[in-house]
Design an enzyme around this catalytic site. Structure first.
Site, short mmCIF file in Angstrom:
data_model
loop_
_atom_site.label_atom_id
_atom_site.label_comp_id
_atom_site.label_asym_id
_atom_site.label_seq_id
_atom_site.Cartn_x
_atom_site.Cartn_y
_atom_site.Cartn_z
CE LYS A 46 3.92 -9.93 0.20
NZ LYS A 46 3.78 -9.14 1.45
NE ARG B 221 -1.68 -8.09 -1.92
CZ ARG B 221 -0.43 -7.60 -1.93
NH1 ARG B 221 0.41 -7.96 -2.85
NH2 ARG B 221 -0.07 -6.76 -1.03
NE ARG C 200 8.02 -0.85 2.41
CZ ARG C 200 7.11 -1.76 2.13
NH1 ARG C 200 7.47 -2.95 1.70
NH2 ARG C 200 5.83 -1.49 2.28
NE ARG D 53 5.09 0.41 -0.81
CZ ARG D 53 4.87 -0.89 -0.79
NH1 ARG D 53 5.85 -1.75 -1.09
NH2 ARG D 53 3.68 -1.38 -0.51
NE ARG E 163 0.20 -1.90 2.43
CZ ARG E 163 1.47 -1.63 2.70
NH1 ARG E 163 1.80 -0.51 3.32
NH2 ARG E 163 2.41 -2.47 2.34
P1 AP5 Z 1 9.60 -5.94 2.29
O1 AP5 Z 1 10.50 -7.00 1.74
O2 AP5 Z 1 9.41 -4.69 1.51
O3 AP5 Z 1 8.17 -6.59 2.66
P2 AP5 Z 1 6.96 -7.02 1.72
O4 AP5 Z 1 6.37 -8.25 2.32
O5 AP5 Z 1 7.39 -7.08 0.30
O6 AP5 Z 1 6.02 -5.79 2.01
P3 AP5 Z 1 5.07 -4.94 1.04
O7 AP5 Z 1 4.56 -3.82 1.90
O8 AP5 Z 1 5.76 -4.55 -0.23
O9 AP5 Z 1 3.96 -5.93 0.75
P4 AP5 Z 1 2.54 -5.58 0.37
O10 AP5 Z 1 2.09 -6.94 0.10
O11 AP5 Z 1 1.74 -4.81 1.32
O12 AP5 Z 1 2.73 -4.49 -0.79
P5 AP5 Z 1 2.83 -4.64 -2.36
O13 AP5 Z 1 3.91 -3.74 -2.82
O14 AP5 Z 1 2.87 -6.08 -2.76
O15 AP5 Z 1 10.12 -5.62 3.77
C1 AP5 Z 1 9.54 -4.57 4.53
C2 AP5 Z 1 10.64 -3.81 5.30
O16 AP5 Z 1 11.24 -4.69 6.26
C3 AP5 Z 1 11.79 -3.32 4.40
O17 AP5 Z 1 12.21 -2.08 4.87
C4 AP5 Z 1 12.90 -4.38 4.59
O18 AP5 Z 1 14.19 -3.80 4.47
C5 AP5 Z 1 12.66 -4.85 6.03
N1 AP5 Z 1 12.93 -6.28 6.22
C6 AP5 Z 1 12.66 -7.29 5.35
N2 AP5 Z 1 13.02 -8.47 5.88
C7 AP5 Z 1 13.51 -8.19 7.14
C8 AP5 Z 1 14.02 -9.00 8.19
N3 AP5 Z 1 14.11 -10.34 8.08
N4 AP5 Z 1 14.41 -8.38 9.34
C9 AP5 Z 1 14.33 -7.05 9.47
N5 AP5 Z 1 13.86 -6.22 8.50
C10 AP5 Z 1 13.46 -6.79 7.34
O19 AP5 Z 1 1.42 -4.07 -2.80
C11 AP5 Z 1 1.09 -2.69 -2.67
C12 AP5 Z 1 -0.36 -2.47 -3.13
O20 AP5 Z 1 -0.51 -2.86 -4.52
C13 AP5 Z 1 -1.40 -3.30 -2.38
O21 AP5 Z 1 -1.81 -2.70 -1.18
C14 AP5 Z 1 -2.53 -3.36 -3.43
O22 AP5 Z 1 -3.25 -2.15 -3.47
C15 AP5 Z 1 -1.76 -3.51 -4.74
N6 AP5 Z 1 -1.55 -4.91 -5.11
C16 AP5 Z 1 -0.33 -5.54 -5.22
N7 AP5 Z 1 -0.51 -6.83 -5.59
C17 AP5 Z 1 -1.85 -7.02 -5.72
C18 AP5 Z 1 -2.65 -8.15 -6.07
N8 AP5 Z 1 -2.10 -9.35 -6.36
N9 AP5 Z 1 -3.99 -7.98 -6.08
C19 AP5 Z 1 -4.57 -6.78 -5.81
N10 AP5 Z 1 -3.86 -5.68 -5.48
C20 AP5 Z 1 -2.52 -5.80 -5.43
#
Ligand code: AP5
Length: 217
Positions: free
Chosen positions: A14, A89, A128, A161, A172
């Site tokens: 994402k 979410r 990552r 991270r 998660r």
């Molecule tokens: P990346 O693009 O970073 O993936 P992502 O889907 O953004 O993963 P996240 O782990 O950031 O999502 P998340 O939803 O768990 O965490 P968030 O930060 O939102 O890609 C991942 C890796 O793969 C990278 O290394 C990239 O280079 C590689 N990659 C990407 N595309 C690729 C491809 N096509 N092929 C190969 N490699 C690839 O949230 C963190 C925390 O914040 C949550 O756990 C929660 O506690 C809190 N939080 C955030 N939003 C909310 C909400 N709305 N409500 C409640 N709590 C929330």
């Protein structure tokens, strides 16, 4: 005017696609995870509340997230649209987003679901690396920085991270199934859901997304 939600498991890409889409469309990406990490790093009141949930791999309470997004979506740079990355979410957040959009007479154009199998998700999260300064995301093998361990954009040392440890990843993923996966049906019922199943690297996925959003609903 483009308002897009990116939906998908942790590590589904994402953030990677939000960066590209936002640059291509000339609109901001609103990445809740990154906003929360900045609040934690700065010692802001929101960060103090959110930290323990994030470290465990749990969701931050809905009321904190909805208040954060209400404020952010009301700022001037969002007037021409935005990419929502990590929000909504939960069902409560999705309904709050609907209410916010209705208040300003706006609507979502697309909800893009990034579909990736679980082995690949684990590979992506464990490899990552992230820039703690500008939020750019890299992967040790799939998307390496030009200089190992250093951000391409601002030359800051990259970090792993804390929630990308194996035990927290498992939690998660379970939280996603329980709280976020039901939103697939929520948006499918509204005719907004587009599935992105491209198996390739970030460029290939971006091409698939670009052709989906130009095709329209
Ligand atoms: P990346 O693009 O970073 O993936 P992502 O889907 O953004 O993963 P996240 O782990 O950031 O999502 P998340 O939803 O768990 O965490 P968030 O930060 O939102 O890609 C991942 C890796 O793969 C990278 O290394 C990239 O280079 C590689 N990659 C990407 N595309 C690729 C491809 N096509 N092929 C190969 N490699 C690839 O949230 C963190 C925390 O914040 C949550 O756990 C929660 O506690 C809190 N939080 C955030 N939003 C909310 C909400 N709305 N409500 C409640 N709590 C929330």
């Amino acid at each position: 005017m483009m308002r897009i939600v990116l939906l998908g498991q942790p590590g589904s890409g994402k953030g990677t696609q939000a960066q590209r889409l936002a640059a291509a469309q000339g609109i901001p990406r609103l990445t809740t995870g990154e906003m929360l990490r900045v609040a934690v790093r700065d010692g802001a009141p929101l960060g103090k509340d959110a930290k323990r949930y994030m470290e465990r791999g749990d969701l931050v309470p809905d009321q904190l997230i909805v208040a954060l997004m209400q404020e952010r979506m009301g700022t001037a740079d969002c007037a021409r649209g935005y990419i929502l990355d990590g929000f909504p979410r939960t069902r409560v957040q999705a309904e709050a987003l609907d209410a916010m959009l209705t208040t300003v007479g706006a609507a979502l154009q697309h909800v893009l679901l990034l579909e990736v199998d679980e082995a690949e998700i684990r590979r992506r999260l464990s490899g990552r690396r992230e820039c703690p300064k500008c939020g750019s995301t890299f992967h040790l093998t799939a998307q390496p920085p030009k200089v190992a361990g250093v951000c391409d954009r601002c030359q800051t040392a990259l970090v792993q991270r804390p929630d990308d440890q194996e035990a927290t990843i498992a939690r998660r993923l379970a939280v996603y199934v329980r709280e976020t996966k039901p939103l697939i049906g929520y948006y499918e019922a509204r005719g907004l859901l587009r599935r992105v199943t491209a198996p390739g690297g970030p460029d290939e996925v971006f091409r698939a997304i670009s052709s989906l959003i130009t095709m329209g609903p």
